[in-house]
Design a protein around this motif. Structure first.
Motif, PDB file in Angstrom:
ATOM      1  N   ALA A 139       0.827  -1.209   0.000  1.00 46.03           N
ATOM      2  CA  ALA A 139       0.000   0.000   0.000  1.00 46.03           C
ATOM      3  C   ALA A 139       0.863   1.262   0.000  1.00 46.03           C
ATOM      4  N   SER A 140       1.939   1.267   0.766  1.00 48.54           N
ATOM      5  CA  SER A 140       2.792   2.459   0.804  1.00 48.54           C
ATOM      6  C   SER A 140       3.540   2.651  -0.518  1.00 48.54           C
ATOM      7  N   LEU A 141       3.955   1.566  -1.156  1.00 57.56           N
ATOM      8  CA  LEU A 141       4.613   1.686  -2.454  1.00 57.56           C
ATOM      9  C   LEU A 141       3.637   2.152  -3.536  1.00 57.56           C
ATOM     10  N   MET A 142       2.413   1.668  -3.494  1.00 59.83           N
ATOM     11  CA  MET A 142       1.413   2.111  -4.462  1.00 59.83           C
ATOM     12  C   MET A 142       1.081   3.584  -4.261  1.00 59.83           C
ATOM     13  N   ARG A 143       1.005   4.021  -3.012  1.00 58.07           N
ATOM     14  CA  ARG A 143       0.741   5.438  -2.720  1.00 58.07           C
ATOM     15  C   ARG A 143       1.881   6.301  -3.271  1.00 58.07           C
ATOM     16  N   ALA A 144       3.111   5.868  -3.080  1.00 55.88           N
ATOM     17  CA  ALA A 144       4.257   6.613  -3.583  1.00 55.88           C
ATOM     18  C   ALA A 144       4.244   6.696  -5.110  1.00 55.88           C
ATOM     19  N   LEU A 145       3.870   5.614  -5.764  1.00 57.63           N
ATOM     20  CA  LEU A 145       3.788   5.644  -7.225  1.00 57.63           C
ATOM     21  C   LEU A 145       2.680   6.566  -7.714  1.00 57.63           C
ATOM     22  N   LEU A 146       1.555   6.592  -7.024  1.00 56.26           N
ATOM     23  CA  LEU A 146       0.464   7.476  -7.413  1.00 56.26           C
ATOM     24  C   LEU A 146       0.828   8.946  -7.212  1.00 56.26           C
ATOM     25  N   VAL A 147       1.561   9.249  -6.151  1.00 54.51           N
ATOM     26  CA  VAL A 147       2.017  10.625  -5.929  1.00 54.51           C
ATOM     27  C   VAL A 147       3.038  11.008  -6.992  1.00 54.51           C
ATOM     28  N   ARG A 154       1.543  11.925 -10.153  1.00 54.78           N
ATOM     29  CA  ARG A 154       0.672  13.094  -9.963  1.00 54.78           C
ATOM     30  C   ARG A 154      -0.805  12.752 -10.101  1.00 54.78           C
ATOM     31  N   ILE A 155      -1.171  11.535  -9.689  1.00 54.22           N
ATOM     32  CA  ILE A 155      -2.568  11.118  -9.646  1.00 54.22           C
ATOM     33  C   ILE A 155      -3.144  11.420  -8.265  1.00 54.22           C
ATOM     34  N   ALA A 156      -2.349  11.180  -7.232  1.00 56.60           N
ATOM     35  CA  ALA A 156      -2.753  11.460  -5.858  1.00 56.60           C
ATOM     36  C   ALA A 156      -1.912  12.621  -5.319  1.00 56.60           C
ATOM     37  N   PRO A 157      -2.501  13.462  -4.467  1.00 58.97           N
ATOM     38  CA  PRO A 157      -1.742  14.595  -3.928  1.00 58.97           C
ATOM     39  C   PRO A 157      -0.799  14.144  -2.812  1.00 58.97           C
ATOM     40  N   PRO A 158       0.341  14.835  -2.652  1.00 55.73           N
ATOM     41  CA  PRO A 158       1.230  14.517  -1.533  1.00 55.73           C
ATOM     42  C   PRO A 158       0.592  14.916  -0.213  1.00 55.73           C
ATOM     43  N   LEU A 159       0.790  14.118   0.823  1.00 55.99           N
ATOM     44  CA  LEU A 159       0.209  14.369   2.136  1.00 55.99           C
ATOM     45  C   LEU A 159       1.306  14.588   3.170  1.00 55.99           C
ATOM     46  N   CYS A 160       0.991  15.346   4.204  1.00 54.38           N
ATOM     47  CA  CYS A 160       1.913  15.596   5.306  1.00 54.38           C
ATOM     48  C   CYS A 160       2.063  14.318   6.135  1.00 54.38           C
ATOM     49  N   ALA A 161       3.271  14.034   6.562  1.00 57.37           N
ATOM     50  CA  ALA A 161       3.518  12.834   7.362  1.00 57.37           C
ATOM     51  C   ALA A 161       2.977  12.981   8.782  1.00 57.37           C
ATOM     52  N   ARG A 162       2.915  14.213   9.295  1.00 55.66           N
ATOM     53  CA  ARG A 162       2.432  14.428  10.666  1.00 55.66           C
ATOM     54  C   ARG A 162       0.922  14.444  10.773  1.00 55.66           C
ATOM     55  N   CYS A 163       0.272  15.299   9.979  1.00 55.54           N
ATOM     56  CA  CYS A 163      -1.171  15.503  10.157  1.00 55.54           C
ATOM     57  C   CYS A 163      -2.017  14.814   9.092  1.00 55.54           C
ATOM     58  N   GLY A 164      -1.435  14.417   7.970  1.00 52.97           N
ATOM     59  CA  GLY A 164      -2.178  13.727   6.931  1.00 52.97           C
ATOM     60  C   GLY A 164      -2.946  14.631   5.998  1.00 52.97           C
TER      61      GLY A 164
END
Length: 52
Positions: A14-22, A25-35
């Motif tokens: 899931a974390s690798l898929m999220r990184a690939l989507l970011v 530029r399909i998914a927006p980058p999120l803050c590691a602290r607050c999300g």
């Protein structure tokens, strides 16, 4: 595959898929602290204010 390794592999996938989507530029980058998103895509949208 044993049941003990199923959860760690799922989290890794899931974390690798999220990184690939970011990266694509399909998914927006999120803050590691607050999300929250780091940049606005629409006016009035809440964004991260953690101070990164």
């Amino acid at each position: 595959m044993s049941g003990q390794l199923l959860l760690p592999y799922t989290v890794l996938w899931a974390s690798l898929m999220r990184a690939l989507l970011v990266r694509a530029r399909i998914a927006p980058p999120l803050c590691a602290r607050c999300g929250l998103k780091l940049e606005r895509s629409q006016l009035g949208e809440t964004i991260c204010r953690c101070g990164h």
